[in-house]
Scaffold this motif. Structure first.
Motif, short mmCIF file in Angstrom:
data_model
loop_
_atom_site.label_atom_id
_atom_site.label_comp_id
_atom_site.label_asym_id
_atom_site.label_seq_id
_atom_site.Cartn_x
_atom_site.Cartn_y
_atom_site.Cartn_z
N THR A 64 40.49 47.50 53.10
CA THR A 64 38.97 48.34 52.52
C THR A 64 38.17 48.19 51.65
N SER A 65 38.93 49.09 50.45
CA SER A 65 38.62 49.14 49.04
C SER A 65 38.85 47.81 48.71
N ASP A 66 40.00 47.60 48.42
CA ASP A 66 40.44 46.85 47.82
C ASP A 66 40.76 46.44 46.10
N LEU A 67 40.68 47.63 45.70
CA LEU A 67 40.69 48.45 44.40
C LEU A 67 41.20 47.23 43.80
N TYR A 68 40.75 46.82 42.44
CA TYR A 68 41.18 45.84 41.50
C TYR A 68 43.05 46.86 40.75
N TYR A 69 43.77 45.63 40.48
CA TYR A 69 44.81 46.44 40.14
C TYR A 69 45.68 46.39 38.89
N GLY A 70 44.61 47.08 38.35
CA GLY A 70 44.92 47.72 37.12
C GLY A 70 43.87 48.64 36.37
#
Length: 315
Positions: A133-139
């Motif tokens: 879905t959003s594939d949010l940045y992991y940081g």
């Protein structure tokens, strides 16, 4: 062997045999029984395997039955789980490549027991939902939001699939396999109750943005407490006037876990931008509440609750 086709979707559980290869299938083997009665006496590993496979079934069922989402990719993608990842790896791990899958460590005897739990599996598969879905940045803040969404799905699916669990238990993450004090990894109802124990992956969490415990850019598992507490308040309410860590008085009327989960999912799949912060999550969730429960008009009880819950965490 632990493979099945469930509503047209392949759900498979394998043994990693303590391997750590990034290309997970390279060392994985089937978990096999010679008959249809699977018991711990025959193969001690089987309880761990069963727990993981059953929880994966429940997570799949939740997304399909409640949100009409067919597997984590929404398109019937296979869900592959790997147990016995590494020698003493802690918790679970979501891998994007070479294809999305989840691996679970076997604990180390001091932080975690061997095995997984329903909320742990829902959490890790929740990272798959975020990826598709959003594939949010992991940081930073987007990573904290990413982690919070996974904790939200852990709590929501535990409540849905195991409704007989004690009410307060669903807000604790990993309480069924955590050994170290305080006996859980995170508490969405009281984020600051967790101890700082980085070696076990525990972080004392803030529940207020820019409050005393908030550190910009901190570990994603730490600042996720802000949105975790937002979701808890949105669901359960504050029980009257409360004061947050920056001195703001708030009072939130909860809307129940079904509605709050619907708003959270619609927010996550909007999608949020890759580097979304808490303020973007706030704006999108208010917009989604307005569309879902106000017919696009302002002022529904659900929209007010979403807004007040964000105010409670100083967003």
């Amino acid at each position: 062997r632990l493979r099945e086709t469930r509503n047209g979707v392949s759900i498979e559980t394998y043994n990693m045999n303590h391997g750590l290869e990034y290309n997970l299938p390279g060392v994985a083997t089937d978990i096999i029984d010679n008959n249809t009665t699977w018991t711990i006496a025959e193969h001690p590993i089987e309880k761990y395997a069963h727990d993981t496979h059953w929880a994966t079934e429940k997570v799949f069922d939740y997304w399909l039955q409640v949100h009409n989402r067919n597997s984590w990719d929404g398109n019937g993608g296979a869900i592959k789980s790997y147990i016995e990842y590494g020698d003493y790896q802690l918790g679970g791990f979501f891998f994007k490549y070479p294809y999305p899958c989840v691996a679970y460590g076997r604990g180390n005897g001091s932080c975690y027991k061997e095995g997984s739990s329903l909320d742990n599996v829902a959490h890790e598969l929740g990272h798959g939902i975020c990826y598709y879905t959003s594939d949010l940045y992991y940081g930073g803040d987007p990573g904290a939001i990413n982690e919070s969404f996974s904790d939200i799905w852990g709590a929501v699916i535990e409540n849905w699939a195991a409704p007989s669990s004690p009410p307060k238990q669903k807000w604790k993450i990993g309480e069924e396999f955590t050994l170290a004090s305080p006996g859980y990894i995170r508490d969405m109802a009281n984020p600051s109750s967790t101890n700082d124990n980085p070696s076990c992956g525990f972080h004392k969490q803030p529940d207020t943005y820019n409050g005393p415990g908030y550190i910009p850019g901190a570990n994603v598992h730490k600042n996720s407490g802000i949105m975790n507490y937002w979701f808890y308040l949105l669901t359960e309410g504050s029980g009257g006037n409360q004061t947050n860590d920056v001195g703001n008085i708030f009072n939130v009327t909860g809307i129940g876990i079904t509605k709050s989960a619907k708003i959270a999912y619609e927010t996550e799949k909007a999608p949020l931008s890759l580097y979304a912060n808490f303020f973007e999550a706030r704006a999108v969730s208010i917009w989604k509440a307005r569309k879902l429960y106000g017919g696009g008009c302002k002022g529904s009880a659900e929209e007010i609750a979403v807004t007040k819950a964000w105010y409670a965490v100083n967003v």
